[in-house]
Design a protein around this motif. Structure first.
Motif, PDB file in Angstrom:
ATOM      1  N   TYR B  82     -17.451 -12.301  14.929  1.00  0.00           N
ATOM      2  CA  TYR B  82     -18.105 -10.878  15.693  1.00  0.00           C
ATOM      3  C   TYR B  82     -17.173 -10.371  16.733  1.00  0.00           C
ATOM      4  O   TYR B  82     -16.344 -10.993  17.292  1.00  0.00           O
ATOM      5  N   SER B  84     -18.048  -9.610  19.950  1.00  0.00           N
ATOM      6  CA  SER B  84     -18.153 -10.344  21.169  1.00  0.00           C
ATOM      7  C   SER B  84     -18.039 -11.896  20.644  1.00  0.00           C
ATOM      8  O   SER B  84     -18.546 -12.240  19.807  1.00  0.00           O
ATOM      9  N   ILE B  86     -19.045 -14.865  20.130  1.00  0.00           N
ATOM     10  CA  ILE B  86     -20.287 -15.751  20.354  1.00  0.00           C
ATOM     11  C   ILE B  86     -20.337 -17.107  20.136  1.00  0.00           C
ATOM     12  O   ILE B  86     -19.823 -17.206  18.828  1.00  0.00           O
ATOM     13  N   VAL B  87     -20.301 -18.106  20.953  1.00  0.00           N
ATOM     14  CA  VAL B  87     -20.429 -19.614  20.571  1.00  0.00           C
ATOM     15  C   VAL B  87     -21.640 -20.004  21.332  1.00  0.00           C
ATOM     16  O   VAL B  87     -22.062 -19.477  22.540  1.00  0.00           O
ATOM     17  N   PRO B  88     -22.472 -20.981  20.799  1.00  0.00           N
ATOM     18  CA  PRO B  88     -23.451 -21.743  21.435  1.00  0.00           C
ATOM     19  C   PRO B  88     -22.874 -22.200  22.926  1.00  0.00           C
ATOM     20  O   PRO B  88     -22.452 -23.166  23.051  1.00  0.00           O
ATOM     21  N   GLU B  89     -23.337 -21.513  24.155  1.00  0.00           N
ATOM     22  CA  GLU B  89     -22.555 -21.888  25.269  1.00  0.00           C
ATOM     23  C   GLU B  89     -23.114 -23.316  25.886  1.00  0.00           C
ATOM     24  O   GLU B  89     -22.125 -23.889  26.438  1.00  0.00           O
ATOM     25  N   ASP B  90     -24.144 -23.831  25.439  1.00  0.00           N
ATOM     26  CA  ASP B  90     -24.548 -25.193  25.853  1.00  0.00           C
ATOM     27  C   ASP B  90     -23.969 -26.336  25.155  1.00  0.00           C
ATOM     28  O   ASP B  90     -23.977 -27.301  25.693  1.00  0.00           O
ATOM     29  N   LEU B  91     -23.326 -25.973  24.150  1.00  0.00           N
ATOM     30  CA  LEU B  91     -22.973 -27.164  23.510  1.00  0.00           C
ATOM     31  C   LEU B  91     -21.436 -27.319  23.926  1.00  0.00           C
ATOM     32  O   LEU B  91     -20.659 -26.494  24.121  1.00  0.00           O
ATOM     33  N   VAL B  96     -20.032 -28.036  18.742  1.00  0.00           N
ATOM     34  CA  VAL B  96     -19.838 -27.086  17.674  1.00  0.00           C
ATOM     35  C   VAL B  96     -19.256 -27.164  16.639  1.00  0.00           C
ATOM     36  O   VAL B  96     -19.627 -26.657  15.446  1.00  0.00           O
ATOM     37  N   ARG B 129     -17.823 -27.830  27.750  1.00  0.00           N
ATOM     38  CA  ARG B 129     -18.889 -26.956  27.028  1.00  0.00           C
ATOM     39  C   ARG B 129     -18.225 -25.579  26.741  1.00  0.00           C
ATOM     40  O   ARG B 129     -17.364 -24.848  27.408  1.00  0.00           O
ATOM     41  N   GLY B 131     -19.319 -22.866  26.412  1.00  0.00           N
ATOM     42  CA  GLY B 131     -19.522 -21.502  27.387  1.00  0.00           C
ATOM     43  C   GLY B 131     -18.398 -21.466  28.552  1.00  0.00           C
ATOM     44  O   GLY B 131     -18.118 -20.495  29.192  1.00  0.00           O
ATOM     45  N   LEU B 133     -15.210 -21.807  27.612  1.00  0.00           N
ATOM     46  CA  LEU B 133     -13.753 -21.825  27.224  1.00  0.00           C
ATOM     47  C   LEU B 133     -13.396 -20.333  27.375  1.00  0.00           C
ATOM     48  O   LEU B 133     -14.097 -19.376  27.496  1.00  0.00           O
ATOM     49  N   ARG B 138     -12.488 -19.350  22.511  1.00  0.00           N
ATOM     50  CA  ARG B 138     -13.800 -19.160  21.800  1.00  0.00           C
ATOM     51  C   ARG B 138     -13.605 -18.751  20.249  1.00  0.00           C
ATOM     52  O   ARG B 138     -14.102 -19.289  19.228  1.00  0.00           O
ATOM     53  N   LEU B 142     -14.507 -20.638  16.581  1.00  0.00           N
ATOM     54  CA  LEU B 142     -15.424 -20.235  15.604  1.00  0.00           C
ATOM     55  C   LEU B 142     -14.428 -20.122  14.470  1.00  0.00           C
ATOM     56  O   LEU B 142     -15.054 -20.544  13.274  1.00  0.00           O
TER      57      LEU B 142
END
Ligand SMILES: Nc1ncnc2c1ncn2[C@@H]1O[C@H](COP(=O)(O)OP(=O)(O)OP(=O)(O)O)[C@@H](O)[C@H]1O
Ligand SMILES: [Mg+2]
Lengths: 289, 238, 329
Positions: B82, B84, B86-91, B96, B129, B131, B133, B138, B142
């Motif tokens: 994508y 932006s 996007i990665v799940p920031e809390d993990l 991930v 985390r 988030g 990175l 990131r 991905l």
């Protein structure tokens, strides 16, 4: 005819409450679960004003609006200032506003006791006959004044800086920051306005809902229902939804019984949401396209 | 080979992708350029199923993908990134990567994870985390997740946005490595022409939802029509 | 970080388990304390399941008490009418829970967060207004006469012990379900989808299916717990559907922290303690709960149990260079 008048008066009141919910959502991505407190404090504001100042209509109405707006400002200070843009805002604002609603209702209980307070009928005790059915002055007054205020709010939001800023914010929050629209200042305005409208609604409705500590709960639930049915963030959607819900409630109460009202409203909401996940606003958009 | 034919996507009355037909062969990198708002991201959305197409078909190899939901297309070998990152920031990074390993059965072996991680040169500590990175890390995370499943097509949406000089060079090398190691069909949406020049064999210019020109990078950007499209656009592109 | 032979937290949970196991031997139980313990067991089980749905899966559901109440009423009614023993009642509770959970799941998979939150809020109110008007369900007084865990022949002390250990067993079962769905494959996939749905779909995760799994399993457990409530207290009343009860349980879950089982247990214990302290203080009771909830929310980003991690991260952030994360959208 009777049904039409009760539908209209319900719609007017729900509209006032729901617009606050919808505006707050648009400005802050915040579902204000403490909105019922504004309604309740508005009722007590009206009662206090009538008791200590004068029971003329403008004073009582002003008391209601002031009480509601005060709660709006308190929510701004307690929730938006410390939490906005912080981690987990989506969850934390729900918790914080729920906590305020819990504290608010019980604080009113501590301060004023459980008994209901009667407010003076702001539009007098008379009644008029329209098209063969009798309408109390109170109901008629509530309908007319709510309609006027709703119209005024809608116009102001189209014309004023606040409204423009709000539209910019909902379109593109980063762009808004670039052109100097401050979400923070906007938030105070929106919350005070929403609170004031809820306070107004509660005074207008005081002949049906007597001022008591839990009085905000049902309007909160129904206001949320209407706002969501209309599509959060959409003013026209909220107004149409208020009319739909008002009619649904009046019909149900007349032909099925008061206890089925909430059930009907939820069924209406569930059906609309399952067909159009964005509510009536989604339908309006499609009609325009 | 990834192909789409007469693909369309409309928002209300506005047509963002207006009948695009393209094909990317295995081992080929196709660059996709075009002014802001040309419909590049929307094209990727329609191909990958993240936003349903309003018309047209998508095929991957022999398989017809039209109408399938995004996660089904991913399982059939179509990967995308994508604009932006996007990665799940809390993990954590590890979680991930595990999510990718476990995404659908059968679960992948640990070696496949390590292989993908090495291929994209992902060096971020496992317990950090996601988030926290950097943008490049990131993107690498991905990519590692996607490459683990050995997709047959990979779509990248503006992989260089938010990156600076050296990072772009590293990414250029990584895309080259991936192409050589896996021989998959790669589509890259990018504004930086020098990046497209370095990685893509062929470039396609999109304007107002339609293909304006197609060919080797150097030729395409010399065309008067393409220059006009960029200069008429509200924003000037580097 | 060194990795021990035993999974992390083993010492903590073993100690807690032993403490709970021997608690009756070292303190002498009054009736009130026993009831508090049993209530803790029920609330903790419900909150753990709620945290699974709201925390791990990120689904804004307020249906927990509605599911528990409907299952409790349904199972209790069936047990009384058909004179079923308590195990059959618990099974019935789980079944009703799954059915209600599936009904709730239908909109959950289609609607955005807040819309769904509202719909589930409504479900509680709907259940309440239905129950208080239904004669067979005991109107506002509630439904009584359900079979209980402790047989009548048992002495008061004996039946107290049975109830205590039944509550302990309930919490342990809930913890096992929580651990199974919060960690490992299902939990990681759920949290990935919560963090970013496009990302999850891009990896090929079947987001809808995995969410359906968590809703069905947690609803079964919630329904089971609802039936347990009857087996503990012999009955159930419409207060389970009241807004105050909903808020109290929600406060428990968020004060400790939705993100971990420890947090949920801690919050449940803390607020139950406050609640019992102020039991006779009328409105003050809910004011206290609300104030705790507000203060904890303002100070911590993930509840009390998340505080150590929050402090660690803040220290790391001020100690080193600022990260790049907020630079790029
Ligand atoms: N959700 C949406 N609703 C309505 N219009 C949209 C939506 N998303 C995109 N558009 C419009 O579709 C057009 C194409 O957008 P798209 O994001 O695909 O452009 P792009 O080529 O990727 O641009 P950029 O280089 O800025 O990333 C734009 O005009 C945009 O305004
Ligand atoms: Mg784009």
């Amino acid at each position: 005819m009777d049904v039409i008048f009760s539908a209209l008066s319900l719609a007017a009141i729900y509209g006032l409450v729901a617009i606050g919910v919808s505006l707050t959502w648009a400005a802050l991505g915040m579902l204000n679960l403490a909105h019922g407190v504004a309604f309740a404090v508005g009722a007590y504001g009206g009662w206090l004003a009538a008791d200590h100042l004068s029971d003329s209509a403008p004073v009582v109405l002003a008391g209601g609006v002031a009480g509601g707006a005060l709660v709006g400002c308190a929510i701004y200070l307690l929730v938006v200032v410390p939490l906005y843009d912080r981690p987990n805002w989506e969850t934390r604002h729900l918790i914080a506003t729920l906590a305020i609603s819990l504290v608010g209702a019980n604080l009113l209980l501590e301060l004023f006791g459980p008994s209901a307070k009667a407010l003076p009928a702001v539009f007098g005790e008379g009644s008029v006959t329209i098209a063969g059915s009798v309408v109390t002055a109170d109901k008629l007054g509530a309908i007319v004044s709510a309609a006027v205020v709703l119209g005024a709010v809608a116009v102001v939001l189209r014309r004023s800086r606040l409204g423009l800023g709000l539209r910019v914010l909902t379109q593109d929050s980063e762009g808004a920051a670039l052109v100097g629209v401050s979400r923070n200042r906007m938030a105070l305005g929106v919350l005070a306005l929403s609170g004031g409208l809820a306070g107004l609604a509660s005074v207008l409705l005081a002949q049906t809902f007597y001022a008591n500590p839990d009085v905000g709960f049902v309007p909160l639930v129904k206001g949320l229902l209407v706002a969501v049915l209309g599509g959060l963030g959409s003013i026209p959607g909220a107004i149409v939804a208020a009319l739909v819900m008002g009619v649904a409630e009046a019909l149900t109460a007349t032909y099925l019984g008061q206890e089925y009202v909430l059930m009907t409203l939820f069924v209406v909401l569930a059906v609309v949401l399952l067909v159009r996940p964005r509510g009536i606003a989604g339908l309006l958009e499609e009609a325009r396209a | 080979m990834l192909a789409c034919s007469d693909l369309r996507r409309a928002y209300g009355g506005f047509v963002a992708v207006d009948g695009v037909t393209l094909a990317i062969g295995a081992g080929e990198v196709l660059g996709i350029a075009g002014p802001n708002g040309a419909g590049k991201s929307t094209l990727l959305d329609a191909i990958s199923g993240h936003a349903p197409a309003s018309g047209g078909t998508v095929t991957l190899g022999e398989r017809e993908l039209t109408g399938l939901p995004a996660h089904e297309r991913a399982r059939l070998g179509l990967a995308r990134t994508y604009q932006s990152p996007i990665v799940p920031e809390d993990l954590t990074v590890r979680e991930v990567l595990d999510a990718a390993r476990w995404a659908w059965s059968p679960t992948l072996a640990e070696e496949r994870l390590e292989e993908a991680r090495a291929l994209v040169r992902l060096a971020a500590p496992e317990r950090r985390r996601a988030g926290l990175l950097s943008t490049l890390e990131r993107r690498k995370l991905l990519l590692a997740c996607l490459l683990m499943r050995e997709p047959t097509a990979l779509l990248l949406d503006e992989p260089c946005s938010g990156l600076v000089g050296e990072e772009i060079e590293e990414l250029t090398e990584i895309v080259g490595d991936v192409r050589r190691a896996r021989s998959l069909a790669i589509g890259v949406v990018e504004h930086r022409l020098e990046f497209l020049d370095a990685v893509a064999q062929r470039v396609l210019v999109l304007d107002r939802g339609r293909i304006l020109a197609e060919g080797p990078a150097a030729e395409v950007f010399g065309l008067p029509a393409v220059r006009a499209a960029y200069f008429d656009a509200p924003e000037v592109v580097a | 970080m060194p990795r021990g032979i035993l999974p992390r937290g083993t010492a903590f949970w073993s100690a807690l388990f032993l403490l709970a196991l021997y608690l009756p031997a070292v303190t002498d139980f009054g009736d009130a304390f026993l009831n508090t313990c049993v209530l803790f067991g029920v609330y903790a089980a419900l909150n753990l399941m709620w945290a699974l749905v709201m925390g791990t899966a990120g689904i804004y559901s307020f249906a927990t008490l509605a599911i528990a109440g409907i299952s409790g009423y349904g199972a209790g009614y069936a047990a009384i009418e058909l004179s079923l023993p308590w195990p059959a009642m618990l099974a019935a509770g789980a079944i009703v829970g799954v059915v209600v959970g599936l009904l709730v799941a239908l909109p959950a998979l289609r609607l955005r967060g807040v819309y769904f939150a509202l719909l589930t809020f409504g479900l509680v109110e709907l259940a309440r207004s239905f129950v208080v008007q239904s004669k067979p369900l005991g109107l506002a007084q509630g439904l009584y006469g359900a079979p209980t865990f402790a047989p009548e022949s048992l002495s008061a002390v004996g039946s107290g012990m049975v109830r205590y250990y039944a509550a302990l067993a309930l919490v342990i079962v809930a913890l096992i379900v929580y651990a199974a769905l919060d960690r490992g494959r299902v939990g990681t996939l759920l949290r990935t989808a919560r963090g970013s749905e496009p990302f999850a779909r891009g990896l090929g995760i079947g987001v809808v299916r995995i969410r359906l799994v968590v809703i069905v399993v947690s609803s079964a457990m919630i329904g089971f717990t609802g039936a347990c409530y009857l087996a503990f207290f012999g009955g159930i009343s419409p207060t389970i559907f009241s807004f105050d009860t909903l808020l109290l349980l929600f406060a428990m879950m968020v004060v400790g922290g939705i993100g971990s089982a420890r947090g949920v247990l801690l919050g449940t214990a803390l607020l139950l303690f406050i609640d019992q302290q102020f039991l006779d203080a009328g409105a003050l009771r809910l004011i206290a709960a609300g104030v705790v909830m507000l203060v904890v929310t303002l100070v911590t980003s993930d509840g009390l149990a998340g505080l150590p991690a929050q402090l660690r991260e803040r220290r790391a952030a001020t100690g080193s260079l600022p990260t790049q994360t907020e630079m790029i959208r």
